[in-house]
Write a protein that holds these residues in place. Structure first.
Motif, PDB file in Angstrom:
ATOM      1  N   LYS A  64       0.830  -1.212   0.000  1.00  0.00           N
ATOM      2  CA  LYS A  64       0.000   0.000   0.000  1.00  0.00           C
ATOM      3  C   LYS A  64       0.864   1.262   0.000  1.00  0.00           C
ATOM      4  N   ASN A  65       1.942   1.239   0.772  1.00  0.00           N
ATOM      5  CA  ASN A  65       2.806   2.420   0.846  1.00  0.00           C
ATOM      6  C   ASN A  65       3.560   2.666  -0.458  1.00  0.00           C
ATOM      7  N   ILE A  66       3.925   1.607  -1.147  1.00  0.00           N
ATOM      8  CA  ILE A  66       4.576   1.754  -2.454  1.00  0.00           C
ATOM      9  C   ILE A  66       3.607   2.429  -3.423  1.00  0.00           C
ATOM     10  N   ALA A  67       2.369   1.965  -3.433  1.00  0.00           N
ATOM     11  CA  ALA A  67       1.354   2.518  -4.337  1.00  0.00           C
ATOM     12  C   ALA A  67       1.029   3.974  -4.011  1.00  0.00           C
ATOM     13  N   ALA A  68       1.218   4.380  -2.764  1.00  0.00           N
ATOM     14  CA  ALA A  68       0.826   5.729  -2.329  1.00  0.00           C
ATOM     15  C   ALA A  68       1.939   6.772  -2.464  1.00  0.00           C
ATOM     16  N   VAL A  69       3.104   6.389  -2.949  1.00  0.00           N
ATOM     17  CA  VAL A  69       4.215   7.347  -3.053  1.00  0.00           C
ATOM     18  C   VAL A  69       3.860   8.460  -4.040  1.00  0.00           C
ATOM     19  N   PRO A  70       3.931   9.706  -3.598  1.00  0.00           N
ATOM     20  CA  PRO A  70       3.677  10.838  -4.506  1.00  0.00           C
ATOM     21  C   PRO A  70       4.929  11.099  -5.359  1.00  0.00           C
ATOM     22  N   MET A  71       4.925  10.573  -6.563  1.00  0.00           N
ATOM     23  CA  MET A  71       6.118  10.614  -7.414  1.00  0.00           C
ATOM     24  C   MET A  71       6.597  12.029  -7.726  1.00  0.00           C
ATOM     25  N   ASP A  72       5.688  12.981  -7.716  1.00  0.00           N
ATOM     26  CA  ASP A  72       6.069  14.356  -8.023  1.00  0.00           C
ATOM     27  C   ASP A  72       6.915  14.992  -6.918  1.00  0.00           C
ATOM     28  N   LYS A  73       7.039  14.320  -5.787  1.00  0.00           N
ATOM     29  CA  LYS A  73       7.811  14.861  -4.667  1.00  0.00           C
ATOM     30  C   LYS A  73       9.169  14.166  -4.505  1.00  0.00           C
ATOM     31  N   LEU A  74       9.551  13.338  -5.468  1.00  0.00           N
ATOM     32  CA  LEU A  74      10.784  12.565  -5.349  1.00  0.00           C
ATOM     33  C   LEU A  74      12.026  13.278  -5.889  1.00  0.00           C
ATOM     34  N   GLY A  75      11.844  14.400  -6.541  1.00  0.00           N
ATOM     35  CA  GLY A  75      12.997  15.156  -7.044  1.00  0.00           C
ATOM     36  C   GLY A  75      13.878  14.311  -7.938  1.00  0.00           C
ATOM     37  N   SER A  76      15.181  14.380  -7.709  1.00  0.00           N
ATOM     38  CA  SER A  76      16.140  13.684  -8.560  1.00  0.00           C
ATOM     39  C   SER A  76      16.093  12.163  -8.395  1.00  0.00           C
ATOM     40  N   SER A  77      15.382  11.679  -7.398  1.00  0.00           N
ATOM     41  CA  SER A  77      15.255  10.231  -7.180  1.00  0.00           C
ATOM     42  C   SER A  77      14.109   9.632  -7.985  1.00  0.00           C
ATOM     43  N   HIS A  78      13.381  10.464  -8.686  1.00  0.00           N
ATOM     44  CA  HIS A  78      12.211  10.007  -9.433  1.00  0.00           C
ATOM     45  C   HIS A  78      12.547   8.908 -10.434  1.00  0.00           C
ATOM     46  N   THR A  79      13.616   9.067 -11.187  1.00  0.00           N
ATOM     47  CA  THR A  79      13.983   8.076 -12.202  1.00  0.00           C
ATOM     48  C   THR A  79      14.308   6.727 -11.573  1.00  0.00           C
ATOM     49  N   VAL A  80      15.060   6.749 -10.484  1.00  0.00           N
ATOM     50  CA  VAL A  80      15.390   5.497  -9.792  1.00  0.00           C
ATOM     51  C   VAL A  80      14.103   4.853  -9.277  1.00  0.00           C
TER      52      VAL A  80
END
Length: 172
Positions: A64-80
């Motif tokens: 559930k927590n994986i699915a709930a990650v707000p990808m727009d808040k990951l900054g430079s880690s978004h691609t990883v």
């Protein structure tokens, strides 16, 4: 002349934005990923205790927590994150569907590998130990996991071989 000044200003802004906030972005991404990391550590602890029901519950929370990650808040880690999200979800999904501790441990090998890759770029905010058991998954060189404890508490064997392993890396 205005175009040249504008081009220089944009270039300087890009350089400053690229060089300075990356570590801050990684820390911010680590904050965003806290629920994922905490669920992983709860799962690891359940495996150490050889508690299939607790592991199943932790895996469900992780999923559930994986699915709930707000990808727009990951900054430079978004691609990883984008490269690892489906792999993490795959393992969590398989583990949440059963209380079979052996099945959990099989999936924990790849889950831990992928969490390690994620945690290298999006830090947890506390010291994390990357630990290795040479006995589990022996034909493939053993198995690794992440721990908040420096002392070895092996999630692959639980009480049967609780202290089997060593710390191979410390993530800060």
């Amino acid at each position: 002349m205005k175009k040249l000044i504008l081009a220089i200003a944009v270039t300087l802004l890009a350089i400053v934005s690229y060089n300075q906030p990356v570590s801050a972005q990684n820390k911010d991404a680590g904050v965003v990923l806290q629920p994922v990391y905490q669920s992983y550590f709860a799962l690891k602890d359940a495996l150490v205790a050889s508690d299939g029901k607790a592991a199943q519950s932790a895996a469900e929370s992780l999923y559930k927590n994986i699915a709930a990650v707000p990808m727009d808040k990951l900054g430079s880690s978004h691609t990883v994150w984008m490269n690892l999200q489906s792999k993490l979800s795959f393992d969590a999904e398989h583990m949440k569907g059963t209380n079979d501790i052996g099945h959990h441990r099989e999936h924990f090998v790849s889950l831990s590998k992928n969490m390690y890759e994620l945690m290298k770029v999006a830090t947890y905010g506390k010291t994390v130990y990357y630990q290795h058991c040479p006995m589990y998954n022996k034909k493939k060189g053993g198995a690794n996991w992440l721990s908040l404890d420096k002392a070895i508490k092996n999630p692959y064997f639980g009480s049967k071989m609780l202290t089997c392993g060593s710390t191979t890396e410390t993530l800060e």
